[in-house]
Design a protein around this motif. Structure first.
Motif, PDB file in Angstrom:
ATOM      1  N   LEU A 111       0.823  -1.211   0.000  1.00  0.00           N
ATOM      2  CA  LEU A 111       0.000   0.000   0.000  1.00  0.00           C
ATOM      3  C   LEU A 111       0.857   1.262   0.000  1.00  0.00           C
ATOM      4  CD1 LEU A 111      -2.840  -0.958   2.508  1.00  0.00           C
ATOM      5  CD2 LEU A 111      -3.036  -0.670   0.032  1.00  0.00           C
ATOM      6  N   LYS A 112       1.956   1.250   0.758  1.00  0.00           N
ATOM      7  CA  LYS A 112       2.852   2.408   0.788  1.00  0.00           C
ATOM      8  C   LYS A 112       3.466   2.650  -0.587  1.00  0.00           C
ATOM      9  CE  LYS A 112       4.316   2.453   5.604  1.00  0.00           C
ATOM     10  NZ  LYS A 112       5.437   2.254   6.539  1.00  0.00           N
ATOM     11  N   ARG A 113       3.884   1.569  -1.255  1.00  0.00           N
ATOM     12  CA  ARG A 113       4.478   1.724  -2.591  1.00  0.00           C
ATOM     13  C   ARG A 113       3.470   2.287  -3.570  1.00  0.00           C
ATOM     14  NH1 ARG A 113       7.543  -3.666  -2.178  1.00  0.00           N
ATOM     15  NH2 ARG A 113       5.426  -4.317  -2.105  1.00  0.00           N
ATOM     16  N   GLU A 114       2.221   1.811  -3.499  1.00  0.00           N
ATOM     17  CA  GLU A 114       1.191   2.319  -4.397  1.00  0.00           C
ATOM     18  C   GLU A 114       0.945   3.797  -4.154  1.00  0.00           C
ATOM     19  OE1 GLU A 114      -2.276  -0.115  -3.917  1.00  0.00           O
ATOM     20  OE2 GLU A 114      -1.310  -1.878  -4.795  1.00  0.00           O
ATOM     21  N   GLN A 115       0.951   4.219  -2.897  1.00  0.00           N
ATOM     22  CA  GLN A 115       0.741   5.633  -2.586  1.00  0.00           C
ATOM     23  C   GLN A 115       1.920   6.473  -3.060  1.00  0.00           C
ATOM     24  OE1 GLN A 115      -0.065   5.858   1.594  1.00  0.00           O
ATOM     25  NE2 GLN A 115      -2.275   5.664   1.295  1.00  0.00           N
ATOM     26  N   GLU A 116       3.132   5.941  -2.932  1.00  0.00           N
ATOM     27  CA  GLU A 116       4.312   6.680  -3.372  1.00  0.00           C
ATOM     28  C   GLU A 116       4.352   6.814  -4.886  1.00  0.00           C
ATOM     29  OE1 GLU A 116       7.572   4.537  -1.689  1.00  0.00           O
ATOM     30  OE2 GLU A 116       7.210   5.283   0.334  1.00  0.00           O
ATOM     31  N   GLN A 117       3.843   5.829  -5.607  1.00  0.00           N
ATOM     32  CA  GLN A 117       3.865   5.871  -7.060  1.00  0.00           C
ATOM     33  C   GLN A 117       2.859   6.864  -7.627  1.00  0.00           C
ATOM     34  OE1 GLN A 117       3.305   1.846  -8.285  1.00  0.00           O
ATOM     35  NE2 GLN A 117       5.397   1.243  -7.798  1.00  0.00           N
ATOM     36  N   LYS A 118       1.761   7.084  -6.924  1.00  0.00           N
ATOM     37  CA  LYS A 118       0.758   8.039  -7.377  1.00  0.00           C
ATOM     38  C   LYS A 118       1.264   9.446  -7.085  1.00  0.00           C
ATOM     39  CE  LYS A 118      -3.209   5.080  -6.395  1.00  0.00           C
ATOM     40  NZ  LYS A 118      -4.417   4.933  -5.553  1.00  0.00           N
ATOM     41  N   PRO A 119       1.333  10.277  -8.141  1.00  0.00           N
ATOM     42  CA  PRO A 119       1.759  11.651  -7.858  1.00  0.00           C
ATOM     43  C   PRO A 119       0.664  12.389  -7.091  1.00  0.00           C
ATOM     44  CG  PRO A 119       1.167  11.401 -10.167  1.00  0.00           C
ATOM     45  CD  PRO A 119       1.088  10.040  -9.538  1.00  0.00           C
ATOM     46  N   ALA A 120       1.102  13.162  -6.147  1.00  0.00           N
ATOM     47  CA  ALA A 120       0.140  13.930  -5.352  1.00  0.00           C
ATOM     48  C   ALA A 120      -0.426  15.051  -6.211  1.00  0.00           C
ATOM     49  CB  ALA A 120       0.824  14.497  -4.119  1.00  0.00           C
ATOM     50  N   ALA A 121      -1.693  15.344  -6.034  1.00  0.00           N
ATOM     51  CA  ALA A 121      -2.324  16.430  -6.776  1.00  0.00           C
ATOM     52  C   ALA A 121      -1.699  17.749  -6.332  1.00  0.00           C
ATOM     53  CB  ALA A 121      -3.820  16.441  -6.514  1.00  0.00           C
ATOM     54  N   PRO A 122      -1.384  18.602  -7.293  1.00  0.00           N
ATOM     55  CA  PRO A 122      -0.760  19.872  -6.915  1.00  0.00           C
ATOM     56  C   PRO A 122      -1.749  20.741  -6.138  1.00  0.00           C
ATOM     57  CG  PRO A 122      -1.291  19.859  -9.245  1.00  0.00           C
ATOM     58  CD  PRO A 122      -1.585  18.494  -8.721  1.00  0.00           C
ATOM     59  N   PRO A 123      -1.229  21.604  -5.285  1.00  0.00           N
ATOM     60  CA  PRO A 123      -2.125  22.513  -4.558  1.00  0.00           C
ATOM     61  C   PRO A 123      -2.934  23.371  -5.539  1.00  0.00           C
ATOM     62  CG  PRO A 123       0.092  22.605  -3.653  1.00  0.00           C
ATOM     63  CD  PRO A 123       0.150  21.754  -4.885  1.00  0.00           C
ATOM     64  N   GLU A 124      -4.037  23.887  -5.067  1.00  0.00           N
ATOM     65  CA  GLU A 124      -4.967  24.637  -5.919  1.00  0.00           C
ATOM     66  C   GLU A 124      -4.311  25.865  -6.537  1.00  0.00           C
ATOM     67  OE1 GLU A 124      -9.223  26.785  -5.265  1.00  0.00           O
ATOM     68  OE2 GLU A 124      -8.851  24.951  -4.146  1.00  0.00           O
ATOM     69  N   GLU A 125      -3.441  26.544  -5.769  1.00  0.00           N
ATOM     70  CA  GLU A 125      -2.788  27.747  -6.304  1.00  0.00           C
ATOM     71  C   GLU A 125      -1.883  27.415  -7.480  1.00  0.00           C
ATOM     72  OE1 GLU A 125      -1.811  27.218  -2.776  1.00  0.00           O
ATOM     73  OE2 GLU A 125      -3.480  28.340  -1.945  1.00  0.00           O
ATOM     74  N   ILE A 126      -1.164  26.291  -7.364  1.00  0.00           N
ATOM     75  CA  ILE A 126      -0.253  25.903  -8.442  1.00  0.00           C
ATOM     76  C   ILE A 126      -1.046  25.533  -9.688  1.00  0.00           C
ATOM     77  CG2 ILE A 126       1.445  24.175  -9.156  1.00  0.00           C
ATOM     78  CD1 ILE A 126       2.529  24.254  -6.326  1.00  0.00           C
ATOM     79  N   ALA A 127      -2.133  24.824  -9.522  1.00  0.00           N
ATOM     80  CA  ALA A 127      -2.963  24.477 -10.671  1.00  0.00           C
ATOM     81  C   ALA A 127      -3.501  25.737 -11.342  1.00  0.00           C
ATOM     82  CB  ALA A 127      -4.115  23.575 -10.226  1.00  0.00           C
ATOM     83  N   LEU A 128      -3.908  26.717 -10.557  1.00  0.00           N
ATOM     84  CA  LEU A 128      -4.415  27.978 -11.093  1.00  0.00           C
ATOM     85  C   LEU A 128      -3.313  28.731 -11.822  1.00  0.00           C
ATOM     86  CD1 LEU A 128      -6.829  29.872 -11.303  1.00  0.00           C
ATOM     87  CD2 LEU A 128      -6.141  30.889  -9.131  1.00  0.00           C
ATOM     88  N   LEU A 129      -2.117  28.765 -11.248  1.00  0.00           N
ATOM     89  CA  LEU A 129      -0.988  29.427 -11.905  1.00  0.00           C
ATOM     90  C   LEU A 129      -0.643  28.737 -13.227  1.00  0.00           C
ATOM     91  CD1 LEU A 129       1.309  30.222  -8.851  1.00  0.00           C
ATOM     92  CD2 LEU A 129       0.094  31.871 -10.294  1.00  0.00           C
ATOM     93  N   ARG A 130      -0.725  27.425 -13.255  1.00  0.00           N
ATOM     94  CA  ARG A 130      -0.446  26.699 -14.502  1.00  0.00           C
ATOM     95  C   ARG A 130      -1.482  27.036 -15.571  1.00  0.00           C
ATOM     96  NH1 ARG A 130       1.254  20.792 -12.071  1.00  0.00           N
ATOM     97  NH2 ARG A 130       3.327  21.441 -11.379  1.00  0.00           N
ATOM     98  N   GLU A 131      -2.738  27.148 -15.175  1.00  0.00           N
ATOM     99  CA  GLU A 131      -3.780  27.530 -16.132  1.00  0.00           C
ATOM    100  C   GLU A 131      -3.510  28.927 -16.693  1.00  0.00           C
ATOM    101  OE1 GLU A 131      -7.767  27.156 -14.598  1.00  0.00           O
ATOM    102  OE2 GLU A 131      -7.365  25.146 -13.829  1.00  0.00           O
ATOM    103  N   ILE A 132      -3.111  29.838 -15.812  1.00  0.00           N
ATOM    104  CA  ILE A 132      -2.813  31.215 -16.262  1.00  0.00           C
ATOM    105  C   ILE A 132      -1.636  31.181 -17.215  1.00  0.00           C
ATOM    106  CG2 ILE A 132      -1.993  33.468 -15.502  1.00  0.00           C
ATOM    107  CD1 ILE A 132      -3.605  32.985 -12.896  1.00  0.00           C
ATOM    108  N   ARG A 133      -0.587  30.439 -16.889  1.00  0.00           N
ATOM    109  CA  ARG A 133       0.597  30.325 -17.739  1.00  0.00           C
ATOM    110  C   ARG A 133       0.217  29.764 -19.107  1.00  0.00           C
ATOM    111  NH1 ARG A 133       4.259  25.588 -16.226  1.00  0.00           N
ATOM    112  NH2 ARG A 133       2.541  24.616 -17.301  1.00  0.00           N
ATOM    113  N   ASP A 134      -0.587  28.697 -19.107  1.00  0.00           N
ATOM    114  CA  ASP A 134      -0.983  28.091 -20.373  1.00  0.00           C
ATOM    115  C   ASP A 134      -1.842  29.049 -21.204  1.00  0.00           C
ATOM    116  OD1 ASP A 134       0.390  25.849 -19.584  1.00  0.00           O
ATOM    117  OD2 ASP A 134      -1.389  24.727 -18.941  1.00  0.00           O
ATOM    118  N   SER A 135      -2.683  29.834 -20.541  1.00  0.00           N
ATOM    119  CA  SER A 135      -3.505  30.813 -21.248  1.00  0.00           C
ATOM    120  C   SER A 135      -2.647  31.905 -21.860  1.00  0.00           C
ATOM    121  CB  SER A 135      -4.515  31.446 -20.297  1.00  0.00           C
ATOM    122  OG  SER A 135      -5.408  30.491 -19.830  1.00  0.00           O
ATOM    123  N   LEU A 136      -1.618  32.346 -21.122  1.00  0.00           N
ATOM    124  CA  LEU A 136      -0.729  33.391 -21.648  1.00  0.00           C
ATOM    125  C   LEU A 136       0.098  32.899 -22.830  1.00  0.00           C
ATOM    126  CD1 LEU A 136       0.492  35.017 -18.310  1.00  0.00           C
ATOM    127  CD2 LEU A 136      -1.037  36.026 -20.025  1.00  0.00           C
TER     128      LEU A 136
END
Length: 138
Positions: A111-136
């Motif tokens: 179970l620990k290995r499976e959790q380590e293999q799954k990338p953690a979802a980025p925080p909401e601010e980072i996702a928003l910044l990425r959307e802004i970057r992609d839009s620009l």
């Protein structure tokens, strides 16, 4: 000092450990019964109707002198016995408990290995910044 003890006793780790010890003791009793009542009787039957709990050697006779049919009778008479049958039962119990713990740890590690293999979802601010970057970029 009493206050410190209270803080120590109500910590999560101490309570978890206590629960683990209680469950472990109950599991040990279950495995002990499994070995004595379910595993050893058929093995004894296959080996010629041998009851492993009564496999012993008398090192010193008691009063009255032997032969003794069971370990219990020998010990009541005060005889000194070498109880290798009980030791065999205990060894089999240990192997079963060790295997069960191995399976538990193996499952936890999987179970620990499976959790380590799954990338953690980025925080909401980072996702928003990425959307802004992609839009620009567009």
């Amino acid at each position: 000092m009493l206050k410190e003890f209270k803080e120590f006793a109500v910590r999560g780790n101490v309570v978890d450990m206590a629960v683990g010890i209680i469950i472990g003791a109950a599991f040990g009793k279950i495995v002990d019964s499994l070995v004595k009542d379910l595993i050893m009787p058929p093995i004894g039957l296959l080996l010629g109707k041998v009851d492993f709990t009564n496999l012993f050697v008398v090192l010193k006779d008691g009063n009255p002198a032997g032969p003794y049919l069971t370990v219990e009778v020998a010990q009541k008479a005060g005889a000194v016995t070498f109880n290798y049958g009980l030791f065999i039962n205990t060894c089999i119990s240990f192997v079963i408990i060790a295997f069960a713990v191995f399976l538990l740890i193996r499952g936890i590690n999987r179970l620990k290995r499976e959790q380590e293999q799954k990338p953690a979802a980025p925080p909401e601010e980072i996702a928003l910044l990425r959307e802004i970057r992609d839009s620009l970029k567009k």
